[in-house]
Design a protein around this motif. Structure first.
Motif, PDB file in Angstrom:
ATOM      1  N   ARG A 168     157.013  62.138  26.617  1.00 51.66           N
ATOM      2  CA  ARG A 168     157.063  63.376  27.389  1.00 51.66           C
ATOM      3  C   ARG A 168     158.258  63.381  28.327  1.00 51.66           C
ATOM      4  O   ARG A 168     158.831  64.422  28.621  1.00 51.66           O
ATOM      5  N   VAL A 169     158.599  62.206  28.848  1.00 54.63           N
ATOM      6  CA  VAL A 169     159.783  62.034  29.691  1.00 54.63           C
ATOM      7  C   VAL A 169     160.595  60.887  29.113  1.00 54.63           C
ATOM      8  O   VAL A 169     160.082  59.781  28.931  1.00 54.63           O
ATOM      9  N   LEU A 170     161.861  61.136  28.818  1.00 55.68           N
ATOM     10  CA  LEU A 170     162.739  60.128  28.220  1.00 55.68           C
ATOM     11  C   LEU A 170     163.923  59.900  29.158  1.00 55.68           C
ATOM     12  O   LEU A 170     164.708  60.818  29.421  1.00 55.68           O
ATOM     13  N   LEU A 171     164.029  58.675  29.662  1.00 59.43           N
ATOM     14  CA  LEU A 171     165.097  58.293  30.598  1.00 59.43           C
ATOM     15  C   LEU A 171     166.022  57.316  29.884  1.00 59.43           C
ATOM     16  O   LEU A 171     165.569  56.268  29.411  1.00 59.43           O
ATOM     17  N   VAL A 172     167.301  57.633  29.809  1.00 52.28           N
ATOM     18  CA  VAL A 172     168.234  56.804  29.031  1.00 52.28           C
ATOM     19  C   VAL A 172     169.482  56.500  29.851  1.00 52.28           C
ATOM     20  O   VAL A 172     170.178  57.404  30.309  1.00 52.28           O
ATOM     21  N   ASP A 173     169.758  55.213  30.025  1.00 52.68           N
ATOM     22  CA  ASP A 173     170.944  54.766  30.742  1.00 52.68           C
ATOM     23  C   ASP A 173     172.054  54.483  29.734  1.00 52.68           C
ATOM     24  O   ASP A 173     171.901  53.643  28.849  1.00 52.68           O
ATOM     25  N   GLU A 196     151.687  52.213  33.735  1.00 52.93           N
ATOM     26  CA  GLU A 196     150.819  53.376  33.670  1.00 52.93           C
ATOM     27  C   GLU A 196     151.634  54.644  33.422  1.00 52.93           C
ATOM     28  O   GLU A 196     151.205  55.539  32.680  1.00 52.93           O
ATOM     29  N   ARG A 197     152.817  54.727  34.013  1.00 50.07           N
ATOM     30  CA  ARG A 197     153.693  55.870  33.720  1.00 50.07           C
ATOM     31  C   ARG A 197     154.078  55.863  32.236  1.00 50.07           C
ATOM     32  O   ARG A 197     154.152  56.926  31.601  1.00 50.07           O
ATOM     33  N   ALA A 198     154.330  54.661  31.698  1.00 48.89           N
ATOM     34  CA  ALA A 198     154.646  54.556  30.271  1.00 48.89           C
ATOM     35  C   ALA A 198     153.461  55.011  29.419  1.00 48.89           C
ATOM     36  O   ALA A 198     153.628  55.716  28.422  1.00 48.89           O
ATOM     37  N   ARG A 199     152.266  54.632  29.820  1.00 52.17           N
ATOM     38  CA  ARG A 199     151.071  55.036  29.071  1.00 52.17           C
ATOM     39  C   ARG A 199     150.902  56.551  29.080  1.00 52.17           C
ATOM     40  O   ARG A 199     150.405  57.137  28.116  1.00 52.17           O
ATOM     41  N   ARG A 200     151.337  57.185  30.158  1.00 52.41           N
ATOM     42  CA  ARG A 200     151.220  58.642  30.278  1.00 52.41           C
ATOM     43  C   ARG A 200     152.335  59.385  29.550  1.00 52.41           C
ATOM     44  O   ARG A 200     152.366  60.615  29.543  1.00 52.41           O
ATOM     45  N   GLY A 201     153.293  58.643  28.984  1.00 48.02           N
ATOM     46  CA  GLY A 201     154.315  59.298  28.174  1.00 48.02           C
ATOM     47  C   GLY A 201     155.727  59.222  28.696  1.00 48.02           C
ATOM     48  O   GLY A 201     156.595  59.983  28.271  1.00 48.02           O
ATOM     49  N   LEU A 202     156.000  58.278  29.594  1.00 41.08           N
ATOM     50  CA  LEU A 202     157.359  58.097  30.095  1.00 41.08           C
ATOM     51  C   LEU A 202     158.006  56.912  29.384  1.00 41.08           C
ATOM     52  O   LEU A 202     157.407  55.847  29.274  1.00 41.08           O
ATOM     53  N   CYS A 203     159.228  57.101  28.913  1.00 40.82           N
ATOM     54  CA  CYS A 203     159.946  56.041  28.198  1.00 40.82           C
ATOM     55  C   CYS A 203     161.308  55.824  28.851  1.00 40.82           C
ATOM     56  O   CYS A 203     162.093  56.768  28.997  1.00 40.82           O
ATOM     57  N   LEU A 204     161.584  54.595  29.257  1.00 38.70           N
ATOM     58  CA  LEU A 204     162.877  54.221  29.836  1.00 38.70           C
ATOM     59  C   LEU A 204     163.649  53.377  28.832  1.00 38.70           C
ATOM     60  O   LEU A 204     163.143  52.364  28.342  1.00 38.70           O
ATOM     61  N   VAL A 205     164.869  53.802  28.515  1.00 39.49           N
ATOM     62  CA  VAL A 205     165.768  53.024  27.655  1.00 39.49           C
ATOM     63  C   VAL A 205     166.878  52.480  28.552  1.00 39.49           C
ATOM     64  O   VAL A 205     167.800  53.215  28.920  1.00 39.49           O
ATOM     65  N   PRO A 206     166.811  51.204  28.933  1.00 38.11           N
ATOM     66  CA  PRO A 206     167.818  50.650  29.843  1.00 38.11           C
ATOM     67  C   PRO A 206     169.160  50.465  29.144  1.00 38.11           C
ATOM     68  O   PRO A 206     169.264  50.524  27.912  1.00 38.11           O
ATOM     69  N   GLU A 207     170.172  50.210  29.947  1.00 36.26           N
ATOM     70  CA  GLU A 207     171.507  50.010  29.391  1.00 36.26           C
ATOM     71  C   GLU A 207     171.571  48.735  28.563  1.00 36.26           C
ATOM     72  O   GLU A 207     172.241  48.684  27.531  1.00 36.26           O
ATOM     73  N   ARG A 208     170.865  47.695  28.991  1.00 32.25           N
ATOM     74  CA  ARG A 208     170.880  46.417  28.290  1.00 32.25           C
ATOM     75  C   ARG A 208     169.459  46.005  27.922  1.00 32.25           C
ATOM     76  O   ARG A 208     168.497  46.459  28.517  1.00 32.25           O
TER      77      ARG A 208
END
Length: 237
Positions: A145-150, A73-85
């Motif tokens: 809207r929020v981009l999290l990158v490891d 649901e957070r992803a649907r609202r515009g949050l994107c997590l790019v994991p290390e692997r």
């Protein structure tokens, strides 16, 4: 817009990985989480994304408590997590990976021109740096809207790593990245920095303040920054 952790605690079985962490990342803007392996920086990203539950504290996004909002649901609202692997679909081609985000992926090729010759290749056959380019280009195309990158530049050449940080710094999103040490390209940019050690925040402020603090307090991460030993091909953490 701001996404934040408030007195956040995360446990992995009997071990507590975050010990009451409080931090806030504004948008537009670039926030950098620094720390060695085991410092808790990856766990902070996962907690913000909802990939790990909190055992205490809260996640607040735009003034709303989203602690109990699931990751999808957070992803649907515009949050994107790019994991290390495993940040790309290895069995799909580069073109297919990009088309999952949008059929019009020209901006991705403008950001990373080397991807054009790789379009027919299976993503799983790419080098580590090429996979990071693909993963970051997909994230930028998503207009999150929020981009999290490891570890955004792991395996990249110094030139491509610098280009990557220029793209992230120019984004209108709330961008939070996790790194072992401060990239040189950010030394004179208005990036917000949090340094973590053993699951707790030990420094918060601007990059130039971190360097000044290190000269007097001997911060391990900033000491490495001052020595200039940073490149896109360093070990992960």
């Amino acid at each position: 817009m701001t996404i934040s952790l408030r007195h956040a605690r995360v446990r992995y079985g009997p071990l507590e990985a975050l010990h009451g962490v409080t931090l806030a990342a504004p948008a537009p803007g670039l926030t950098v989480l620094l720390g060695r392996n085991g410092s808790g920086r990856t766990t902070v990203l996962r907690a913000l994304a909802g990939a790990v539950p909190l055992s205490g504290g809260a996640v607040v996004w735009d003034g709303t408590d989203v602690t109990r909002v699931p990751a999808h649901e957070r992803a649907r609202r515009g949050l994107c997590l790019v994991p290390e692997r495993q940040a790309v679909f290895g069995s799909l081609t580069v073109r297919e990976n990009l088309e999952l985000t949008t059929p019009a992926y020209d901006r991705a090729l403008e950001a990373y021109p080397p991807l054009e010759s790789l379009l027919p290749r299976r993503a799983g056959t790419l080098s580590g740096g090429e996979q990071r380019m693909l993963a970051l280009s997909r994230a930028l195309l998503s207009r999150a809207r929020v981009l999290l990158v490891d570890e955004p530049v792991q395996g990249m050449s110094p030139a491509v790593a610098t280009r990557t940080y220029e793209l992230l710094a120019a984004s209108e999103a709330c961008v939070v990245v996790a790194e072992q040490r401060l990239p040189p390209v950010l030394r004179d940019r208005p990036a917000l920095v949090y340094e973590l050690r053993r699951g707790a925040v030990v420094f918060s402020g601007e990059a130039r303040e971190l360097r000044a603090s290190a000269s007097g307090a001997g911060s391990a991460s900033a000491e490495e920054d001052r020595s200039g030993r940073w490149s896109g091909s360093r070990p992960s953490g």
